[in-house]
Write a protein that holds these residues in place. Structure first.
Motif, PDB file in Angstrom:
ATOM      1  N   THR A   1       0.846  -1.184   0.000  1.00  0.00           N
ATOM      2  CA  THR A   1       0.000   0.000   0.000  1.00  0.00           C
ATOM      3  C   THR A   1       0.883   1.235   0.000  1.00  0.00           C
ATOM      4  OG1 THR A   1      -1.807  -1.122   1.153  1.00  0.00           O
ATOM      5  CG2 THR A   1      -1.778   1.288   1.248  1.00  0.00           C
ATOM      6  N   TYR A   2       0.649   2.089  -0.983  1.00  0.00           N
ATOM      7  CA  TYR A   2       1.350   3.366  -1.108  1.00  0.00           C
ATOM      8  C   TYR A   2       0.375   4.455  -0.684  1.00  0.00           C
ATOM      9  CZ  TYR A   2       4.250   0.558  -4.299  1.00  0.00           C
ATOM     10  OH  TYR A   2       5.048  -0.414  -4.853  1.00  0.00           O
ATOM     11  N   ILE A   3       0.782   5.317   0.221  1.00  0.00           N
ATOM     12  CA  ILE A   3      -0.103   6.370   0.710  1.00  0.00           C
ATOM     13  C   ILE A   3       0.448   7.722   0.264  1.00  0.00           C
ATOM     14  CG2 ILE A   3      -1.136   7.443   2.728  1.00  0.00           C
ATOM     15  CD1 ILE A   3      -0.872   4.761   4.156  1.00  0.00           C
ATOM     16  N   GLU A   4      -0.381   8.452  -0.494  1.00  0.00           N
ATOM     17  CA  GLU A   4       0.013   9.792  -0.935  1.00  0.00           C
ATOM     18  C   GLU A   4       0.072  10.740   0.264  1.00  0.00           C
ATOM     19  OE1 GLU A   4      -1.583  11.248  -4.772  1.00  0.00           O
ATOM     20  OE2 GLU A   4      -2.918   9.511  -4.659  1.00  0.00           O
ATOM     21  N   SER A   5       0.687  11.892   0.074  1.00  0.00           N
ATOM     22  CA  SER A   5       0.864  12.832   1.178  1.00  0.00           C
ATOM     23  C   SER A   5      -0.475  13.348   1.696  1.00  0.00           C
ATOM     24  CB  SER A   5       1.759  13.999   0.753  1.00  0.00           C
ATOM     25  OG  SER A   5       1.161  14.708  -0.316  1.00  0.00           O
ATOM     26  N   ASP A   6      -1.531  13.295   0.852  1.00  0.00           N
ATOM     27  CA  ASP A   6      -2.850  13.728   1.313  1.00  0.00           C
ATOM     28  C   ASP A   6      -3.644  12.597   1.961  1.00  0.00           C
ATOM     29  OD1 ASP A   6      -3.682  12.122  -0.777  1.00  0.00           O
ATOM     30  OD2 ASP A   6      -4.695  13.721  -1.899  1.00  0.00           O
ATOM     31  N   GLY A   7      -3.001  11.433   2.092  1.00  0.00           N
ATOM     32  CA  GLY A   7      -3.652  10.307   2.758  1.00  0.00           C
ATOM     33  C   GLY A   7      -4.323   9.319   1.828  1.00  0.00           C
TER      34      GLY A   7
END
Ligand code: FES
Length: 106
Positions: free
Chosen positions: A4-10
């Motif tokens: 799972t990759y989480i962007e900086s905005d969640g």
């Protein structure tokens, strides 16, 4: 196998990961945004940065000195930063969660 990759905005992106591919390759080949990988994985661009919690870092091979040098050059010296092109997916990384920076510097 999942990453799972989480962007900086969640915003999360979970992919079916392929063992033997790097964390970068698993992102790029599955259309995950935020991993630019401008050098194609040769550890010279620094645009594939991810942040990895300590528990997961312990399951990864430690960074080569060249990786550490590049991370210091392109970014603040965060202890949780890695180049995703330098970490291969293994069975012990199933369920890996990584975070991505707000932007990749190139
Ligand atoms: S893809 Fe260029 S440093 Fe990782």
């Amino acid at each position: 196998m999942k990453i799972t990759y989480i962007e900086s905005d969640g915003t999360p992106h979970t992919v079916d990961a392929t063992i033997g591919w790097s964390i970068m390759e698993n992102a790029v080949k599955n259309g995950v945004p935020g991993i630019l990988a401008e050098c194609g994985g040769s550890a010279t661009c620094g645009t594939c940065r991810i942040y990895v919690e300590a528990d997961w870092q312990g399951k990864m091979s430690p960074p080569h000195p060249d990786e550490t040098t590049l991370l210091e050059y392109v970014e603040e010296e965060r202890p949780d930063a890695r180049l995703s092109c330098q970490v291969s997916m293994t069975e012990s990384l199933n369920g890996l969660v990584v975070r991505m920076p707000e932007r990749q510097y190139s």
